[in-house]
Design an enzyme around this catalytic site. Structure first.
Site: not given
Ligand code: GLC
Length: 578
Positions: A99, A209, A295, A371-372
């Protein structure tokens, strides 16, 4: 179409390292824990693991606030632990995807410490600093005259006042996560250097990310208000992110990242400082094809633009139109199965639209949990979670699973004193807390479900149903969710049609979702019919003659079907067609 890559035919499994397996008894998972569970993953039948961040971090956002892009936080172990993990995964044929968090660093990253030290600092421009609005008639102090109306994803404005230098800095997330300035070539070079560090070690790809947020409007224009905003929604929803998300220049960066990853092992672009040694280069080129995953939370029409444009060859010619190499992300994550209503018609529409919008050469993918987001089994219920598993693993395109979904794990209730997630702490009660889906993995029938030492306190509570739901118990149950996933993964791997074939006749009939998977070359491989009852009632539906290969209830395999078949609520059938 040429030979498919591993990231096209394979299945990706996301590990949230804090919650997977703890080996040192501190209640937080670690890298050695992942290594210890690689046999489980190989046995499950996935092809790649994506590990959420384990870099040195103050952990304000649990590792998504990176203080060193080329290190390992002691909480998770050492660089040696990572090397062992990578080698052990590769030895089992498992790919490792890291990641990478390019949009922002931790405020404790030395770059930001320097950047905030003075207006003249050489790294000042590495972050997004801005003057307060001119005073004019405004009698408010400078610290209240925010540069614009951009909001943080974690509540409140996206600007933080810096007393020492009398300017604001931008943070799209926590104030402890300042946004980097991706228009600055030095920032790009430094980030690409960090990517090279891991590529040189042999990692198989990155999940980037918040890739769609990297570039912000040069003029920092105000976002328009969201006409649908109402009380109780999170602050971020008060405006429409027109000027701080999905900016056209983002695609240039994605293309650079892709070029770097594609050319790695051959020649590196000039602006990259870190170079691999000759032997490493050779070793890597034998195992090239790193995957670039983004993402990206955007509507399908926008999402597909992140595949990029057809690559121009050195001769200046475009590649053959039917098989163009695109210059963007290999897999812009498709979250639409998470975001849509769990209804046959809505899902059929997404699959059809997505297939229609994909650019030539763009490979589809689907994600059902991360995880979100609330857990799959909590969103759709235990029965439907089985159908969802069959859906994910029989659609055309790379599936990404979230750890524990194969056990049917649900959101764990979190009391106010157990809250860890800053999203919940900053905007309590709005339903955006992410602790429930981050609870520890359930391994065995023992205290703490084998996640950590029996007398340790896990960082988040263990799901109450652990005695019945843990992996060991499910492994020996021929009808369990885990057994269903193992079967689905094995079938997907075994049949070309399932991991490489086409998809056809995607349709909803009431609560029934149906589609066919079709062999790429006629007669070479089995064709399949998938039938999924996404409703709450038993349904009798028409079908084409064939043999049932798998049912989500794990009964009835081998049965013949002719022109009609009955499905329980949440039941799915995979039928090999005659
Ligand atoms: C992404 C991650 C999340 C994080 C955010 C800020 O959306 O998946 O968990 O809090 O980025 O880095």
């Amino acid at each position: 179409m040429g030979a498919l890559q591993w990231w096209q035919t394979g299945v990706i499994y996301q590990i949230y390292p804090r919650s997977f397996q703890d080996t040192d008894g501190d209640g937080v998972g670690d890298l050695r824990g992942i290594t210890a569970r690689l046999d489980y993953l190989a046995g499950l039948g996935v092809d790649a693991i994506w590990i959420s961040p384990f870099y040195p971090s103050p952990m304000k956002d649990f590792g998504y606030d990176v203080a060193d892009y080329t290190g390992v936080d002691p909480l998770f172990g050492t660089m040696e632990d990572f090397d062992v993990l990578l080698a052990s995964a590769h030895a089992r044929g498992l790919r490792v995807i890291l990641d990478f968090v390019p949009n922002h660093s931790s405020e404790e990253h030395p770059w930001f410490v320097e950047s905030r030290s003075s207006l003249e600092n050489a790294r000042r421009d590495w972050y997004l600093w801005h003057e307060p609005q001119p005073a004019g008639d405004d009698s408010r102090p400078a610290r209240e005259r925010l540069p614009n109306n951009w909001m943080s994803h974690f509540g409140g404005p996206a600007w933080e006042w810096d007393e020492r230098t009398q300017q604001f800095y931008l943070h799209s997330f926590l104030k402890e996560q300042p946004d980097l300035n991706w228009r600055n070539p030095q920032v790009r070079a430094a980030m690409y250097g960090a990517m090279c560090f891991w590529l040189e070690k042999g990692v198989d790809g990155f999940r980037m990310d918040v890739l769609w947020l990297l570039i912000k409007d040069k003029e920092f224009r105000n976002n328009p208000p969201n006409p649908e905003y109402h009380d109780g929604m999170r602050d971020f929803a008060s405006t429409l992110p027109v000027y701080n998300a999905n900016r056209p220049e983002t695609h240039d960066i994605v293309a650079e990242m892709r070029e770097l990853m594609d050319s790695y092992g051959a020649t590196l672009p000039e602006h990259v400082e870190v170079k691999a040694s000759e032997p490493t280069m050779q070793k890597l080129s034998a195992r090239s094809h790193r995957v670039l995953i983004g993402e990206i939370y955007l509507p399908l029409t926008e999402l597909v633009t992140y595949y990029g444009l057809p690559e121009k060859r050195e001769t200046g010619e475009m590649t053959a139109p039917e098989t163009p190499e695109l210059n963007g992300a290999n897999l812009p994550f498709n979250f639409h199965l998470i975001l849509t209503e769990w209804k046959a018609s809505a899902i059929a529409e997404i699959v059809r639209t997505y297939e229609r919008l994909l650019p030539p050469g763009g490979w589809p993918n689907y994600v059902l949990g991360n995880h979100d987001q609330p857990r799959l089994a909590s969103r759709v219920g235990a029965k439907q979670a089985r159908a969802a598993g069959m859906l994910l693993l029989t659609l055309r395109g790379t599936p990404t699973m979230y750890y524990g979904d194969e056990l049917g794990m649900v959101d764990v209730p979190i009391t106010s004193d157990q809250v860890r997630d800053p999203a919940e702490k900053n905007e309590p009660g709005k339903g955006h807390g992410r602790d429930p889906e981050r609870a520890p993995m359930l391994w065995v029938n023992a205290p703490n479900a084998g996640f950590t030492a029996p007398d340790a306190t896990p960082w988040l509570p263990i799901e109450a149903d652990w005695p019945a739901k843990n992996a060991a118990v499910q492994r020996s149950d021929s009808k369990s969710m885990l057994t269903l996933y193992r079967n689905l993964l094995a079938l997907r791997r075994q049949h070309d049609t399932l991991h490489a074939g086409a998809i056809a006749d995607v349709a909803a009939e009431g609560d029934l979702l149906r589609y066919r998977r079709v062999a790429l070359r006629e007669g070479e491989s089995t064709d399949f019919q998938v039938l999924l009852n996404l409703g709450s009632e038993v349904a009798t539906v028409r079908c084409v003659p064939g043999t049932v290969v798998l049912t989500t209830l794990l009964d009835g395999a081998g049965a013949r079907v002719e022109d009609e078949v009955t499905l329980e609520s949440g039941e799915g059938l995979l039928i090999a067609l005659d």
